[in-house]
Motif scaffolding. Structure first.
Motif, PDB file in Angstrom:
ATOM      1  N   HIS A  13     -21.922 -45.560 -78.438  1.00  0.00           N
ATOM      2  CA  HIS A  13     -23.224 -45.127 -77.939  1.00  0.00           C
ATOM      3  C   HIS A  13     -22.969 -44.000 -76.936  1.00  0.00           C
ATOM      4  O   HIS A  13     -23.212 -42.835 -77.199  1.00  0.00           O
ATOM      5  CB  HIS A  13     -23.947 -46.271 -77.218  1.00  0.00           C
ATOM      6  N   SER A  14     -22.511 -44.370 -75.746  1.00  0.00           N
ATOM      7  CA  SER A  14     -22.171 -43.376 -74.730  1.00  0.00           C
ATOM      8  C   SER A  14     -21.332 -44.063 -73.669  1.00  0.00           C
ATOM      9  O   SER A  14     -21.304 -45.290 -73.607  1.00  0.00           O
ATOM     10  CB  SER A  14     -23.434 -42.800 -74.082  1.00  0.00           C
ATOM     11  N   PRO A  15     -20.650 -43.310 -72.803  1.00  0.00           N
ATOM     12  CA  PRO A  15     -19.840 -43.948 -71.767  1.00  0.00           C
ATOM     13  C   PRO A  15     -20.668 -44.836 -70.835  1.00  0.00           C
ATOM     14  O   PRO A  15     -20.140 -45.752 -70.228  1.00  0.00           O
ATOM     15  CB  PRO A  15     -19.263 -42.762 -70.978  1.00  0.00           C
ATOM     16  N   ALA A  16     -21.979 -44.585 -70.687  1.00  0.00           N
ATOM     17  CA  ALA A  16     -22.807 -45.364 -69.764  1.00  0.00           C
ATOM     18  C   ALA A  16     -23.041 -46.786 -70.250  1.00  0.00           C
ATOM     19  O   ALA A  16     -23.304 -47.680 -69.443  1.00  0.00           O
ATOM     20  CB  ALA A  16     -24.153 -44.672 -69.557  1.00  0.00           C
ATOM     21  N   THR A  17     -22.945 -46.998 -71.567  1.00  0.00           N
ATOM     22  CA  THR A  17     -23.280 -48.328 -72.068  1.00  0.00           C
ATOM     23  C   THR A  17     -22.181 -48.948 -72.916  1.00  0.00           C
ATOM     24  O   THR A  17     -22.345 -50.039 -73.432  1.00  0.00           O
ATOM     25  CB  THR A  17     -24.575 -48.282 -72.910  1.00  0.00           C
ATOM     26  N   LEU A  21     -23.389 -52.006 -70.207  1.00  0.00           N
ATOM     27  CA  LEU A  21     -24.017 -51.122 -69.223  1.00  0.00           C
ATOM     28  C   LEU A  21     -23.166 -51.043 -67.961  1.00  0.00           C
ATOM     29  O   LEU A  21     -22.755 -52.065 -67.401  1.00  0.00           O
ATOM     30  CB  LEU A  21     -25.404 -51.677 -68.883  1.00  0.00           C
ATOM     31  N   VAL A  23     -23.999 -48.297 -65.139  1.00  0.00           N
ATOM     32  CA  VAL A  23     -24.550 -47.064 -64.604  1.00  0.00           C
ATOM     33  C   VAL A  23     -24.666 -47.100 -63.096  1.00  0.00           C
ATOM     34  O   VAL A  23     -24.812 -46.071 -62.457  1.00  0.00           O
ATOM     35  CB  VAL A  23     -25.940 -46.763 -65.212  1.00  0.00           C
ATOM     36  N   TRP A  24     -24.655 -48.300 -62.526  1.00  0.00           N
ATOM     37  CA  TRP A  24     -24.803 -48.425 -61.076  1.00  0.00           C
ATOM     38  C   TRP A  24     -23.492 -48.903 -60.487  1.00  0.00           C
ATOM     39  O   TRP A  24     -23.020 -49.993 -60.781  1.00  0.00           O
ATOM     40  CB  TRP A  24     -25.945 -49.388 -60.747  1.00  0.00           C
ATOM     41  N   ASP A  87     -26.796 -41.831 -55.837  1.00  0.00           N
ATOM     42  CA  ASP A  87     -26.752 -42.460 -57.161  1.00  0.00           C
ATOM     43  C   ASP A  87     -27.544 -41.675 -58.199  1.00  0.00           C
ATOM     44  O   ASP A  87     -27.254 -41.753 -59.390  1.00  0.00           O
ATOM     45  CB  ASP A  87     -27.298 -43.892 -57.069  1.00  0.00           C
ATOM     46  N   LEU A  88     -28.517 -40.896 -57.750  1.00  0.00           N
ATOM     47  CA  LEU A  88     -29.371 -40.220 -58.726  1.00  0.00           C
ATOM     48  C   LEU A  88     -28.588 -39.224 -59.564  1.00  0.00           C
ATOM     49  O   LEU A  88     -27.718 -38.526 -59.052  1.00  0.00           O
ATOM     50  CB  LEU A  88     -30.505 -39.466 -58.017  1.00  0.00           C
ATOM     51  N   GLY A  89     -28.935 -39.121 -60.846  1.00  0.00           N
ATOM     52  CA  GLY A  89     -28.271 -38.158 -61.715  1.00  0.00           C
ATOM     53  C   GLY A  89     -28.899 -36.785 -61.631  1.00  0.00           C
ATOM     54  O   GLY A  89     -28.257 -35.772 -61.806  1.00  0.00           O
ATOM     55  N   HIS A  90     -30.190 -36.757 -61.377  1.00  0.00           N
ATOM     56  CA  HIS A  90     -30.938 -35.499 -61.420  1.00  0.00           C
ATOM     57  C   HIS A  90     -31.509 -35.244 -60.027  1.00  0.00           C
ATOM     58  O   HIS A  90     -32.725 -35.183 -59.814  1.00  0.00           O
ATOM     59  CB  HIS A  90     -32.066 -35.672 -62.454  1.00  0.00           C
ATOM     60  N   LEU A 179     -36.037 -55.928 -65.236  1.00  0.00           N
ATOM     61  CA  LEU A 179     -35.205 -55.339 -66.295  1.00  0.00           C
ATOM     62  C   LEU A 179     -34.754 -56.457 -67.215  1.00  0.00           C
ATOM     63  O   LEU A 179     -33.617 -56.926 -67.172  1.00  0.00           O
ATOM     64  CB  LEU A 179     -34.015 -54.620 -65.657  1.00  0.00           C
ATOM     65  N   ARG A 182     -31.318 -57.371 -69.059  1.00  0.00           N
ATOM     66  CA  ARG A 182     -30.111 -57.901 -68.423  1.00  0.00           C
ATOM     67  C   ARG A 182     -30.421 -59.324 -67.995  1.00  0.00           C
ATOM     68  O   ARG A 182     -30.970 -59.549 -66.904  1.00  0.00           O
ATOM     69  CB  ARG A 182     -29.684 -57.054 -67.221  1.00  0.00           C
TER      70      ARG A 182
END
Lengths: 322, 179, 730
Positions: A13-17, A21, A23-24, A87-90, A179, A182
């Motif tokens: 999928h991607s490195p984030a998941t 998961l 991401v935090w 922590d924010l990506g954007h 969420l 999880r």
């Protein structure tokens, strides 16, 4: 009925998941800790204000309802918000949070609650401001004067502090429990747990830092109460997960035999709750003197709790049958 | 109100990853990040085995938790078709949406915003199918309006046994796999 | 097509880091010739794909001057508008950061991968000079061309004009050769590529080790899906539970190497129970009674201990095949060089099809056709009295094409005459030929090794001269006049410019010819001239093809039932159930089974196959395809793995029976394979330093193929005869 699934593989999928998961990292647990701590301070000091408390020794740092404690809370929540920002990506778009209120997003509630925290804490400081502040900003003098003459203002600030503190302490737990993907977080007890944990870290700190012996004893009893409730909530949380669906039970097992077992039971429960509980009980029953050890353990335990919940939660997921 | 979805025939799918590669070139997805992927589920003991292969992606759910949890409204449901999209200029990169998705369908773009399958809305607008559906050499993928009882997807669902992924998560996914 | 200016790079010597590459492993920046305005908008260019040998017609789209994506040409009979994942990922070939960029001259000892960048003039001048020297000293027969694919046509032309007689492709002896010979001996014709298999109309499809769906020849997989979707019965015999096996009604987990026993037992059942197509056999068969007598002993009970398949299941599947005949297709496979008895095993498949009456019938094997596009009128090539070197004395009497490994052996031994030069086009011989040590030994005997390639492959690492070819997206090529169910002509044309000093094969061939004084063989000056000339002679034009990419001919009748005349170019002019030529040459006229040698105790037979996102060892640095599959895995039976305390994701090394140890490879512990073998996808475990993206990723099966069994009929190299043990990596 199809035979038991033996192998389930997925391409990337991607490195984030992948593989689950993540991401935090440290930023969110640190914020949750500082936010909980600030919430605790706001509730305890707010309650003191509500009760009409005035400092016996004016401008004493770190007594309940003192401006020093409110300033510390300002520093703590600001550090926490810095962690959130990191922590924010954007990052450049962070101001988008304040163009809207999303009624179903606890994170949106949180962004506005955090905004509200500042004026409440500032009002708390102004109730009993340090002389140095008044010298620097003389314009504050009339405000302080206006506030001083009106006991209803103390009550109002106290009430606002309690209410905002409760909102701050509890919304992060709701954010995680909303969420549903999880399962470890999927419990209504998460909000109260974070709130009580925040209260216990604040009470522990205030117990340690307060200059007034009576207040210190009071805070030790309070901290023991919060720790006991916290322990109860943890047990209920686990019981709730274990008796819910298989997904939730499997998530609970991350803490009961799975990879997070040691750090949870040793770090969070034993060192963070049980041991300080014993130490502080012995202290308030005059078997030993009050030491900073228990408060330090409580605060470390509070931080550890956040780390475990955030990490283990990201590792929990719905099991695939097909 | 159109509800766009997919129906994928697992009997025909061979898991060749053409859908994954086509999505990558069509949408220029960042290295190491995929909007779709192949899962393969094997059960039984050798040689009595069964294998189901599925091409998966964001399910553009009817009840998308990724939209509910978004604090800025960046994650939203498109005007038509029920397509779930992200407006990158409104995204702050908080990653709550990644955490909320039971399918792990989202990723963080290197520029910092959350990203995922868009059902190739830029193609669908022009009357084309998403890239993955158009490329599939086994012709096992079908795309269309689930609310239209005469669409290919609706007819297939009516005619054959099917399942979705993790229906128990309660998000009402709109991608179905024929058995 | 814009000309890329000739840049003179720094001479790079020593410090073996490889090529003059500086960029990170990302897409190459778009290079524009000076003076050209920036392109805006979309431009669609039809061409045909080169990621494998199927040559699907495609349409590439350029967006704002940058190559964007490639899709199938809806007019294409092969792809019917949908490319396979490799074709779809073809853009990666253009953006591959590891591509060869300029001609290279070896700067040190062979194989050390140290180069000097030179101009084309220098490189080709050097090659021409060496070729002339070899011709003078040893004769032009001493140069061999190893070429794979249509892109080798012009080089073949130049070298034949020079006097080369030894031209070979690994696809014969290392791949489909046994199958074609087995069918030639039975029906008089081979199978060809694309295979003349009518999969989409088959009602029963039998796959012997064929893993359609993982093997991604586009039309085959599309038709396979069509047949499966239409409810066709699939029967799969494979030691591994492949994707195709997962679609099968009957999965037969045959012991590796015992397929011939299974085939004989099936034929035994069909004959005994009278289930074969009597009319068809009576009308078209030769020697049936003798054949029937020969298969008499091969009962399902006899086959059971050899194959591990229960007699009841053998009978049931034979009857299932008969139920659907003549639309029962026993697939001939493609890569069939397994155990050394492969031509006879393929002949058994041919015979089984003959019994079912599927040859020439709908749902079986159709008669393909091609359009009539004449070749270019060249002067005749020089003749040679010496003859070819690959099969001296016709040791392998039924080889219908040149034997690559035979040429290699001739190079090593100098018999029947010395081979002193190799020209290699688009085939990574180090990975393609079995027993790497022999290939290297042969290379060391050469005066000249020239490699034309797109990426710095392992064989390029051993070359004296490396010539970088433009990818298919950057060049014209010879016409594809395909032999298929529907005849057509496909055009390849440039979509974007080559980013560096790469050149198309036709240009390389022509320039080399001019340097060799063979201008007479290149009367045309530009490739467009060549293409238009041929097309005009066939009633088409280059302009037309440039617009459409593919022009189709009228689809002819393809089945006997539609009027195709049954014609079998065999000695008896019939289907040879009993082969007199085989008998006369001292071989079994009807196949017989011999159990293959077992491996050392505790070892596993090494099997290998394909992945749908890669082609051999040539695509692992393609950035798009690399992402889809960055490394291969070793399939190990789950129970075996559990006993060895190995889990999926662990890394192991493989050690073969000769002590060769592989790179580390990830384990996939799975129920889907027999306990006595292990499996991996071919093409990984690269060692060439220039293949930076792929270096060391996964393990190389071909490195472990140190032993091979040579097929006595046609010289094919059976490679499934190596055994490995697993060594845990700490």
């Amino acid at each position: 009925m199809s035979p038991a699934l033996t192998e389930l593989v997925s391409t990337a999928h991607s490195p984030a998941t992948d593989p689950h998961l993540h991401v935090w990292g440290w930023e969110i647990p640190v914020y949750l800790f500082l936010g909980g701590f600030t919430a605790g301070i706001m509730i305890l000091s707010g309650w003191a204000l509500w009760k009409g408390r005035r400092n016996l020794r004016p401008h004493t740092t770190f007594a309940l309802a003192s401006s020093g404690l409110f300033v510390l809370a300002l520093a703590a929540i600001s550090l926490g918000m810095l962690a959130l920002f990191l922590d924010l990506g954007h990052k450049l778009y962070v101001w988008r949070l304040y163009l809207t209120m999303e009624p179903w997003s606890p994170m949106s509630w949180g962004s506005w609650i955090l905004l509200l925290v500042y004026p409440v804490l500032a009002a708390g400081v102004l109730l009993d401001p340090p002389k140095a502040l008044l010298r620097r900003v003389p314009a504050l003098e009339p405000v302080v004067g206006w506030m001083e003459g009106r006991p209803v203002v103390r009550h109002a600030v106290g009430f606002a502090s309690i209410a905002t503190g409760v909102a701050l302490g509890i919304y992060t737990g709701i954010l995680l429990s909303a969420l549903g993907a999880r399962p470890l977080w999927s419990s209504a007890l998460l909000g109260p747990l974070f709130l009580v944990s925040g209260l216990s870290t604040a009470a522990a700190f205030a117990h340690w830092a307060s200059p007034e012996p009576d207040e210190r004893v009071q805070l030790a009893w309070l901290d023991n109460l919060f720790l006991t409730i916290e322990l109860g909530l943890i047990v209920l949380l686990l019981v709730g997960l274990l008796t819910s669906t298989e997904a939730h039970a499997e998530a609970a097992r991350l803490l009961l035999g799975g990879p997070f077992t040691a750090v949870f039971w040793v770090g969070v429960v034993f060192l963070g709750i049980l041991l300080p509980l014993v130490i502080q009980t012995l202290a308030v029953t005059h078997h030993i003197v009050h030491t900073p050890i228990a408060p330090i353990l409580v605060m470390a335990g509070g931080l550890a709790l956040r780390f475990v919940i955030v990490s283990a939660g990201q590792a929990s997921h719905w099991p695939r049958l097909l | 109100m159109a509800r766009l979805g997919m129906v994928i025939d697992t009997r025909r799918c061979v898991g060749c990853m053409d859908c994954v590669v086509a999505c990558k070139t069509e949408n220029q997805t960042p290295e190491g990040m995929n909007r779709d992927w192949i899962t393969s589920a094997t059960s039984g003991r050798f040689p009595e085995l069964r294998q189901t292969i599925q091409s998966e992606r964001c399910n553009h759910c009817d009840r998308p938790p990724c939209v509910t949890c978004c604090p800025t409204g960046a994650s939203h449901v498109h005007d038509w078709g029920g397509i779930v999209l992200v407006t990158k200029e409104e995204c702050i990169g908080c990653k709550a949406c990644l955490a909320s998705c039971p399918y792990d369908a989202r990723y963080v773009h290197p520029e910092g915003y959350a990203d995922k399958c868009t059902f190739c809305v830029h193609r669908v607008e022009k009357g084309q199918d998403p890239a993955c559906v158009s490329v599939c050499p086994t012709r096992c993928m079908h795309f269309g309006d689930l609310d239209d009882p005469h669409s290919a997807v609706s007819l297939l669902l009516a005619a054959r046994a099917h399942h979705a992924v993790l229906p128990e998560a309660g998000t009402r996914p709109r991608i179905f796999y024929l058995e | 097509m814009s000309a890329v200016s000739r840049r003179r790079f720094l001479k790079i010597t020593g410090a073996g880091a490889g090529l003059a590459a500086t960029s990170a492993l990302g897409p190459l920046p778009r290079l524009r010739s000076l003076g050209q305005p920036a392109e805006k908008g979309l431009r669609a260019v039809p061409t045909f794909c080169d990621l494998c040998f199927w040559k699907c017609n495609a349409i590439a789209t350029v967006r704002d001057g940058v190559l964007w994506k490639i899709e199938g040409n809806p007019e294409d009979p092969l792809s019917r508008g949908r490319l396979c994942p490799r074709g779809t990922g073809g853009v990666g070939a253009h953006f591959d950061a590891d591509r060869l960029r300029a001609p290279l001259l070896r700067a040190a000892v062979r194989g050390e991968e140290r180069w000097t960048e030179v101009t084309w003039d220098e490189a080709l001048g050097h090659v021409a000079e060496k070729l002339q020297r070899i011709k003078a000293e040893h004769g032009p027969e001493a140069v061999a061309l190893f070429s794979h694919g249509l892109g080798g046509n012009f080089l073949k032309h130049t070298l034949r004009a020079y006097g080369v007689v030894n031209v070979a492709a690994p696809s014969f002896a290392q791949c489909r050769g046994p199958r074609d010979v087995g069918f030639e001996l039975t029906f008089g014709e081979g199978i060809g590529s694309p295979e003349r298999t009518d999969i989409r109309n088959a009602r029963c499809l039998v796959l012997i080790g064929s893993h359609l769906g993982e093997n991604m020849h586009n039309t085959q997989v599309q038709e396979f899906a069509e047949a499966v979707g239409g409810g066709a019965t699939v029967i799969v015999a494979d030691p591994r539970f492949s994707v195709a096996a997962s679609k099968a009604k009957h999965y037969l987990p045959v012991k590796p190497g015992s397929d011939l026993a299974l085939l004989l037992a099936w034929m035994n059942v069909l004959v005994r129970e009278g289930l074969y197509d009597r009319e068809y056999v009576a009308a078209h068969g030769f020697g049936f009674e003798a054949f029937a007598a020969e298969v008499q002993p091969f009962t399902p009970e006899w086959a059971y201990p050899e194959t591990g398949i229960e007699p009841g299941l053998i009978r049931e599947t034979a009857r299932e095949m008969a139920r659907h005949r003549p639309a029962t297709l026993v697939h001939p496979g493609r890569h069939t060089s397994w155990y050394g008895d492969d031509a006879q095993r393929s002949r058994a498949i041919a015979l089984l099809n003959a019994l079912l009456g599927s040859w020439g019938r709908k749902g079986g094997f159709y008669q393909p056709a091609s359009m009539d596009v004449p070749g270019y009128p060249y002067p005749p090539y020089p003749t040679s009295a010496r003859g070819k070197a690959d099969n001296p004395g016709r040791l392998y009497p039924f080889a219908s094409e040149a034997i690559t490994t035979g040429l290699r052996a001739a190079t090593i031994t100098g018999q029947p005459y010395p081979i002193k030069g190799w020209f290699v086009y688009a085939t990574n011989l180090i990975e393609a030929l079995p027993n790497e040590a022999e290939t290297i030994e042969a290379v060391r005997k050469l005066d000249l090794l020239v490699v034309v390639d797109v990426v710095p492959s392992e064989i390029a690492g051993w070359a004296d001269v490396v010539l970088p070819e433009s990818t298919y997206l950057e060049r014209y090529d010879d016409l594809n006049v395909e032999l298929f169910r529907e005849p057509f002509v496909g055009l390849r044309q440039p979509v974007v410019a080559s980013p560096h000093d790469q050149k198309p094969n036709w240009w390389i061939a022509r320039e080399l010819a001019l340097k060799l004084g063979l201008a007479a063989y290149y009367p045309w000056k530009t490739i467009e001239e060549y293409l238009d000339f041929r097309l005009q002679k066939a009633g088409m034009s280059l302009a037309d093809l440039r617009r459409k990419g593919v022009v189709r001919g009228a689809p002819p009748a393809v089945y006997f039932e539609d009027g195709v005349r049954p014609d079998f170019p065999t000695p008896s002019r019939k289907i040879e159930f009993y082969s007199v030529p085989l008998r006369d040459a001292g071989f079994d006229p009807v196949p017989k089974y011999k159990r293959p040698a077992a491996g050392p105790p505790g070892s596993f037979r090494l099997l290998f196959g394909r992945a749908p996102v890669h082609t051999f060892s040539r695509t692992q640095t393609n950035p798009v395809l690399h992402q889809a599959m960055p490394e291969n895995e070793l399939w190990v039976n789950a129970d075996v793995a559990a006993r060895a305390e190995i889990r999926s994701g662990d890394r192991v090394r493989l050690r073969n029976q000769d002590g060769v140890v592989s790179n580390t490879v990830r384990v996939k512990a799975t129920q889907a394979i027999r306990p006595d073998c292990v499996y991996m996808v071919h093409g990984f475990g690269h060692t060439a330093k220039g293949l930076r993206r792929a270096l060391g990723k996964g393990a190389s099966d071909s490195r472990l193929v140190t032993r091979y069994e040579t097929d006595p009929l046609m010289g094919g190299t059976g490679m499934n005869v190596n055994f490995v043990t697993l060594e845990r990596e700490a």
